[in-house]
Design a protein around this motif. Structure first.
Motif, short mmCIF file in Angstrom:
data_model
loop_
_atom_site.label_atom_id
_atom_site.label_comp_id
_atom_site.label_asym_id
_atom_site.label_seq_id
_atom_site.Cartn_x
_atom_site.Cartn_y
_atom_site.Cartn_z
N LYS A 158 30.91 38.03 44.94
CA LYS A 158 29.80 38.50 44.12
C LYS A 158 30.27 39.11 42.80
CE LYS A 158 25.42 40.11 46.00
NZ LYS A 158 24.84 40.89 47.08
N THR A 159 31.46 39.70 42.80
CA THR A 159 31.86 40.49 41.62
C THR A 159 33.22 40.16 41.03
OG1 THR A 159 32.70 42.18 43.13
CG2 THR A 159 30.47 42.51 42.27
N ARG A 160 33.88 39.13 41.53
CA ARG A 160 35.19 38.81 40.96
C ARG A 160 35.30 37.34 40.61
NH1 ARG A 160 39.57 41.51 44.98
NH2 ARG A 160 40.67 41.93 43.06
N TRP A 161 35.91 37.10 39.44
CA TRP A 161 36.15 35.71 39.04
C TRP A 161 37.39 35.16 39.72
CZ3 TRP A 161 32.13 33.53 37.12
CH2 TRP A 161 31.27 34.22 36.26
N GLY A 162 38.31 36.08 40.02
CA GLY A 162 39.53 35.63 40.66
C GLY A 162 40.35 36.80 41.13
N SER A 163 41.35 36.52 41.97
CA SER A 163 42.26 37.58 42.41
C SER A 163 43.59 36.95 42.79
CB SER A 163 41.67 38.35 43.59
OG SER A 163 41.48 37.49 44.68
N CYS A 164 44.60 37.81 42.81
CA CYS A 164 45.95 37.34 43.11
C CYS A 164 46.56 38.32 44.10
CB CYS A 164 46.76 37.32 41.82
SG CYS A 164 48.44 36.77 42.04
N SER A 165 47.19 37.80 45.15
CA SER A 165 47.78 38.70 46.14
C SER A 165 49.31 38.71 46.01
CB SER A 165 47.35 38.29 47.54
OG SER A 165 47.99 37.09 47.89
N PRO A 166 49.95 39.76 46.50
CA PRO A 166 51.41 39.88 46.36
C PRO A 166 52.18 38.72 46.97
CG PRO A 166 50.46 41.94 47.15
CD PRO A 166 49.37 40.92 47.20
N ASN A 167 51.58 38.03 47.93
CA ASN A 167 52.32 36.91 48.53
C ASN A 167 52.20 35.61 47.73
OD1 ASN A 167 49.83 35.78 49.15
ND2 ASN A 167 49.92 36.28 51.33
N GLY A 168 51.60 35.69 46.55
CA GLY A 168 51.54 34.53 45.66
C GLY A 168 50.32 33.64 45.84
N SER A 169 49.34 34.12 46.60
CA SER A 169 48.10 33.34 46.76
C SER A 169 47.10 33.72 45.67
CB SER A 169 47.44 33.62 48.10
OG SER A 169 48.34 33.36 49.13
N ILE A 170 46.47 32.72 45.10
CA ILE A 170 45.44 32.98 44.10
C ILE A 170 44.09 32.54 44.66
CG2 ILE A 170 44.55 32.24 41.83
CD1 ILE A 170 47.41 32.31 40.82
N ASN A 171 43.11 33.38 44.45
CA ASN A 171 41.76 33.06 44.89
C ASN A 171 40.85 33.00 43.68
OD1 ASN A 171 38.96 34.37 45.86
ND2 ASN A 171 39.87 33.02 47.39
N LEU A 172 40.08 31.93 43.59
CA LEU A 172 39.18 31.79 42.44
C LEU A 172 37.73 31.67 42.90
CD1 LEU A 172 41.21 29.19 40.36
CD2 LEU A 172 41.00 31.64 39.87
N ASN A 173 36.84 32.14 42.07
CA ASN A 173 35.42 32.07 42.36
C ASN A 173 34.88 30.70 41.94
OD1 ASN A 173 32.59 32.54 42.44
ND2 ASN A 173 32.99 34.74 42.23
N TYR A 174 34.22 30.01 42.85
CA TYR A 174 33.71 28.69 42.48
C TYR A 174 32.59 28.77 41.44
CZ TYR A 174 30.39 29.66 46.35
OH TYR A 174 29.46 30.22 47.18
N CYS A 175 32.04 29.96 41.22
CA CYS A 175 31.03 30.13 40.17
C CYS A 175 31.62 29.97 38.77
CB CYS A 175 30.33 31.48 40.30
SG CYS A 175 29.37 31.63 41.81
#
Ligand SMILES: [Zn+2]
Length: 256
Positions: free
Chosen positions: A163-180
């Motif tokens: 709902k509130t993030r375009w993307g995020s990155c975790s210390p283990n090198g995974s990136i998460n992106l918002n499909y919006c």
């Protein structure tokens, strides 16, 4: 423990009632569901006669409020059902056609068909699934080429619909992106991807982080500032993704 039984209620109206006998219930209650179902919850020892009397006494109230509720949810459905979907990132617009014969979401060249039988919430959930797939298919290649360009390597890429993030990155090198992100133009999407890739090296918003971002995107300040405004530009119907499907919702109206 709760018991459910359907009571054959000699009724002059068309409403049918579902009676639920509950060990926790201390008194009789009426639940009107958005689906139109009328549920009577009764203490498990309540006699059939007591339940019938109760329904009889509240019949006109039930009918009146059932109509009210259905008008309300129909109005809501009409105001939220998408007729078109415009994905700026792909520079493409689809018309949305709701067909009784459709069983699931089917994509055609410039239109999408959805089952008209399903509620708007369910339809939007189907669209959300489709958006996720579109993001995987079309944003992933951009991510791969930016990763090569910046020499910043990620381990895993996933898409979600936060709902509130375009993307995020975790210390283990995974990136998460918002499909919006699909609703934004390519320069913004590119910026979000660069932003998250830079977090692989600098997992914070330090000066070092921003200068790394700047080295790949000199206009980062303007893009970052404007991105926050874009949440309000997302289509309102997208919010239905977070709602319970129609019929799940229960509305307690009356306790006696
Ligand atoms: Zn950040």
């Amino acid at each position: 423990m709760q018991n459910q039984l359907a009571l054959e209620f000699p009724s002059t109206t068309e409403t049918s009632y579902t009676i639920r006998l509950s060990k926790r219930a201390k008194r009789l209650s009426i639940y009107l569901h958005n689906s139109g179902k009328v549920e009577i919850v009764a203490p498990h020892r309540a006699s059939q006669k007591r339940i019938q009397t109760f329904i009889h006494e509240h019949k006109s109230w039930i009918e009146k409020n059932k109509i009210k509720l259905s008008e309300k949810s129909q109005f809501k459905d009409r105001s939220t059902r998408p007729d078109t979907i415009s994905l700026v990132f792909l520079n493409k617009v689809w018309r949305v056609v709701y067909k009784p014969s459709a069983k699931k979401l089917i994509e055609h060249e410039d239109w999408i068909e959805l089952p008209s039988e399903k509620s708007d919430t369910e339809c939007v959930k189907l669209i959300a699934k489709w958006l996720k797939k579109k993001a995987e298919d079309f944003i992933t290649p951009l991510m791969q080429s930016l990763s090569e360009e910046t020499l910043l390597k990620y381990r895993k890429l996933t898409f979600r619909g936060q709902k509130t993030r375009w993307g995020s990155c975790s210390p283990n090198g995974s990136i998460n992106l918002n499909y919006c992100l699909l609703f934004l133009s390519e320069d913004y999407v590119r910026y979000v991807l660069i932003h998250e890739l830079c977090h692989l090296q600098e997992l914070n918003h330090s000066r070092a982080f921003w200068s790394l971002v700047k080295s790949f995107e000199p206009k980062y300040k303007r893009l970052d500032k404007k991105l926050n405004d874009y949440w309000v530009n997302l289509p309102a119907w997208l919010d239905l993704r977070f709602e319970k499907a129609k019929g799940d919702q229960e509305l307690v109206i009356l306790n006696v």
